[in-house]
Design an enzyme around this catalytic site. Structure first.
Site, PDB file in Angstrom:
ATOM      1  N   ASP A   1      -6.151   8.114  12.655  1.00  0.00           N
ATOM      2  CA  ASP A   1      -6.570   7.871  11.416  1.00  0.00           C
ATOM      3  C   ASP A   1      -7.279   6.688  11.375  1.00  0.00           C
ATOM      4  O   ASP A   1      -6.871   5.559  10.671  1.00  0.00           O
ATOM      5  CB  ASP A   1      -5.447   7.902  10.512  1.00  0.00           C
ATOM      6  CG  ASP A   1      -5.923   8.179   9.117  1.00  0.00           C
ATOM      7  OD1 ASP A   1      -6.965   8.099   8.858  1.00  0.00           O
ATOM      8  OD2 ASP A   1      -4.950   7.820   7.995  1.00  0.00           O
TER       9      ASP A   1
ATOM     10  N   GLY B   1       4.362   7.602   2.577  1.00  0.00           N
ATOM     11  CA  GLY B   1       5.384   6.461   2.287  1.00  0.00           C
ATOM     12  C   GLY B   1       4.694   5.207   1.594  1.00  0.00           C
ATOM     13  O   GLY B   1       3.448   5.264   1.567  1.00  0.00           O
TER      14      GLY B   1
ATOM     15  N   VAL C   1       4.345   1.113   1.702  1.00  0.00           N
ATOM     16  CA  VAL C   1       4.626  -0.152   2.464  1.00  0.00           C
ATOM     17  C   VAL C   1       4.988  -1.316   1.533  1.00  0.00           C
ATOM     18  O   VAL C   1       4.136  -1.501   0.722  1.00  0.00           O
ATOM     19  CB  VAL C   1       3.618  -0.656   3.540  1.00  0.00           C
ATOM     20  CG1 VAL C   1       3.676  -1.752   4.444  1.00  0.00           C
ATOM     21  CG2 VAL C   1       3.260   0.716   4.331  1.00  0.00           C
TER      22      VAL C   1
ATOM     23  N   GLY D   1       0.704  -1.186   0.101  1.00  0.00           N
ATOM     24  CA  GLY D   1       0.138  -0.059   0.105  1.00  0.00           C
ATOM     25  C   GLY D   1       0.719   1.013   0.080  1.00  0.00           C
ATOM     26  O   GLY D   1       2.131   1.156   0.380  1.00  0.00           O
TER      27      GLY D   1
ATOM     28  N   GLY E   1       0.668   5.609   0.945  1.00  0.00           N
ATOM     29  CA  GLY E   1      -0.052   7.083   1.275  1.00  0.00           C
ATOM     30  C   GLY E   1       0.727   8.286   1.076  1.00  0.00           C
ATOM     31  O   GLY E   1       1.788   7.986   0.518  1.00  0.00           O
ATOM     32  N   ALA E   2       0.287   9.193   1.833  1.00  0.00           N
ATOM     33  CA  ALA E   2       1.211  10.431   1.535  1.00  0.00           C
ATOM     34  C   ALA E   2       2.343  10.504   2.171  1.00  0.00           C
ATOM     35  O   ALA E   2       3.301  11.247   1.717  1.00  0.00           O
ATOM     36  CB  ALA E   2       0.305  11.467   2.455  1.00  0.00           C
TER      37      ALA E   2
END
Lengths: 246, 324
Positions: free
Chosen positions: B146, B40, B42, B35, B37-38
């Protein structure tokens, strides 16, 4: 540790400047005077061309800030993320300077083994929570931005909600360019929350030109004016000390 | 969200790429992306012996912030808060330096997918687990921040909900670091973004609503009226309606309080909510109970008689044989 008030310009635009001074030169000027510039490029169906993209990245790079290009639906989240990221970046710079004095040479946090960074980061986080922040918002109101303005307004209200959750105080002011008769028009004077923005924004007129450079120049001088005013000299001394032990 | 250039290059690491740790000299071979995101990307990676998850970023401060959170979680004994942390290091490649940390790979579908696959009866159980975890987290002075289905993975068997991605995890009293609009109290105009227990519980309520609206929905008027209006349209949310309302309004001070109500909602219902029905059903219940008792007694008597009869028959038979 000496941090003072963090000064940021948040530029919201959808493309290239076409009048006046080179915005990248003006961004460099801002940085020299301790003002960080962040840029958000807003797209809708249209895409920002290469030249516009280059300018957006260039302004942020020269202005020591962060840039991001987004679709308008994601504006709220981006505005707050960019602002926080730039804050951390600036504070990190302050902390790094402090580290250099302690460790000597040109050591930065990244030069320390990961185990030693944790405490430094805690200091940066703590500062980010408590430092005073002034954000001057520069909104591009050229014709192509017209239908994006309601989203911009939402995003700015959301930004004040995010930043006001911090324990440090915030002040915002909003400028639009081009203005009605001038290149840059002040919409809102320094205020801790942006609620009053709602009424002003609907009255905005849009123009054809995009004088990004002159707008940045004007914004910097507005920070300077503020510094000179007696009231701010008394209440918000720029040379504030945050005693932190690393 | 669009990513900046260096992050973009990080999300393009192809399977087989080896990440070398600069300080601890460990090596990780990329298997696939899990995955991004903003802050980094994974990856699922392999170290010398096992599969682990690796989060890499061009922003060392966000990595260190998250590592700080994960480290403080490991001090909480025997808890399932967040993935366990294995390694923190830098990777130097073509003149650039990236920071990364390595953590336990938590395998499983996210909460929403899991419930869609296995059935709505799982929601209650998973909520109980989640609220118990949040209670511990809050007690340690943290707010998860979050909270959303994508960050809640269901691992097992034994089935266990686990929180991943501590990017939004914030010290109580500070401004929430990272959030997602749909689950955010501020977005709906129902409170501040200051980290407190109620912020997480609001998000839990939104996750419950999310199970009935997998595609989420947008803000129109916002506030409790829009949200409860949406809740009432979905019969499958009936069971949780009052819990959702309380959590959205900030009436629960702790996750424990909300958990108690979820537990109560999951108990089998003996009474109907309608007052008239309730009386009737209760008297019915009594009558039924009494009848059952009588038959039980009768059955007992018959049993005794049968045993005595059998025993005496056997005894007579024995005597008869003896006499012969």
């Amino acid at each position: 540790m000496r941090t003072g008030t963090l000064k940021q310009i948040l530029l919201i635009t959808d493309g290239c400047s076409n009048q006046g001074e080179d915005p990248i030169a003006m961004a460099t000027l801002a940085r020299e005077q301790g003002v960080t510039i962040n840029v958000i490029g807003v797209m809708e169906q249209d895409v920002i061309d290469d030249q516009g993209l280059k300018e957006i990245e260039g302004i942020a790079l020269s202005g020591g800030g962060v840039s991001q290009v987004v679709y308008s639906q994601q504006l709220s989240q981006t505005v707050q993320m960019v602002t926080r990221k730039a804050m951390t970046q600036t504070l990190q710079g302050v902390v790094n300077k402090e580290l250099q004095q302690i460790l000597g040479g040109t050591k930065k946090m990244e030069d320390l083994p990961p185990e030693k960074r944790g405490e430094i980061m805690e200091v940066v986080d703590e500062l980010g929570e408590t430092v005073e922040l002034d954000v001057l918002i520069l909104v591009d109101t050229s014709a192509s931005m017209t239908h994006k303005l309601p989203t911009v307004k939402e995003a700015l209200l959301d930004l004040s909600l995010s930043l006001n959750a911090r324990s440090g105080s915030n002040r915002f002011s909003v400028f639009a360019f081009p203005g009605k008769k001038v290149e840059v028009e002040k919409l809102l004077d320094w205020t801790p929350n942006l609620e009053s923005l709602t009424t002003i924004f609907s009255k905005l007129s849009t123009g054809g030109i995009t004088p990004t450079g002159p707008a940045i120049k004007e914004a910097i001088s507005y920070f300077q004016q503020k510094k000179r005013s007696l009231r701010s000299m008394l209440s918000r001394d720029d040379e504030q000390f945050f005693e932190e032990s690393i | 969200m669009m990513m900046n250039n260096s992050l973009k290059s990080l999300s393009k690491l192809s399977p087989g790429t080896v990440i070398h740790g600069k300080w601890h000299r460990n090596q990780y071979t990329i298997i696939k992306e899990l995955g991004n995101g903003a802050n980094g990307v994974v990856y699922l990676v392999r170290d010398s012996s096992r599969q682990v998850a690796l989060k890499i970023s061009d922003n060392p401060s966000s990595i260190i912030s998250e590592v700080n959170v994960l480290k403080s979680f490991t001090k909480v004994q025997g808890s399932a808060l967040g993935p366990s942390l294995f390694d923190v290091d830098d990777w130097e490649t073509v003149g650039k330096q990236f920071s990364f940390y390595v953590m336990e790979f938590i395998k499983g579908p996210n909460l929403l997918t899991f419930i869609q696959q296995k059935g709505p009866e799982w929601l209650g159980v998973l909520l109980l687990q989640l609220l118990a975890d949040l209670d511990v987290l809050h007690e340690k002075g943290w707010v998860f921040g979050d909270l959303k289905p994508e960050n809640l993975l269901v691992n097992g068997p034994p089935i266990r909900v686990r929180c991943i991605d501590v990017g939004g995890t914030t010290i109580k009293g500070r401004a929430i670091k990272e959030f997602t609009e749909f689950y955010d109290r501020g977005y709906w105009g129902m409170g501040s973004r200051k980290a407190d227990e109620r912020y997480d519980l609001f998000a839990v309520a939104m996750v419950i609503i999310n199970t009935a609206y997998p595609g989420r929905f947008n803000k129109t008027t916002g506030g409790i009226s829009q949200l409860m209006g949406m809740v009432k349209q979905k019969p499958e949310l009936n069971l949780y309606q009052s819990i959702i309302k309380n959590a959205l309004s900030g009436n629960y001070q702790t996750a424990g309080e909300m958990r108690r109500d979820v537990l109560a909602a999951l108990q089998p219902r003996k009474q109907k909510s309608d007052a008239g029905n309730q009386v009737k059903s209760r008297s019915q219940l009594h009558r039924n109970g009494a009848k059952r008792n009588v038959t039980k007694k009768k059955g007992g008597l018959f049993e005794t008689a049968l045993i005595i009869l059998t025993l005496s028959f056997l005894y007579f038979f024995y005597i008869y044989v003896q006499i012969l």
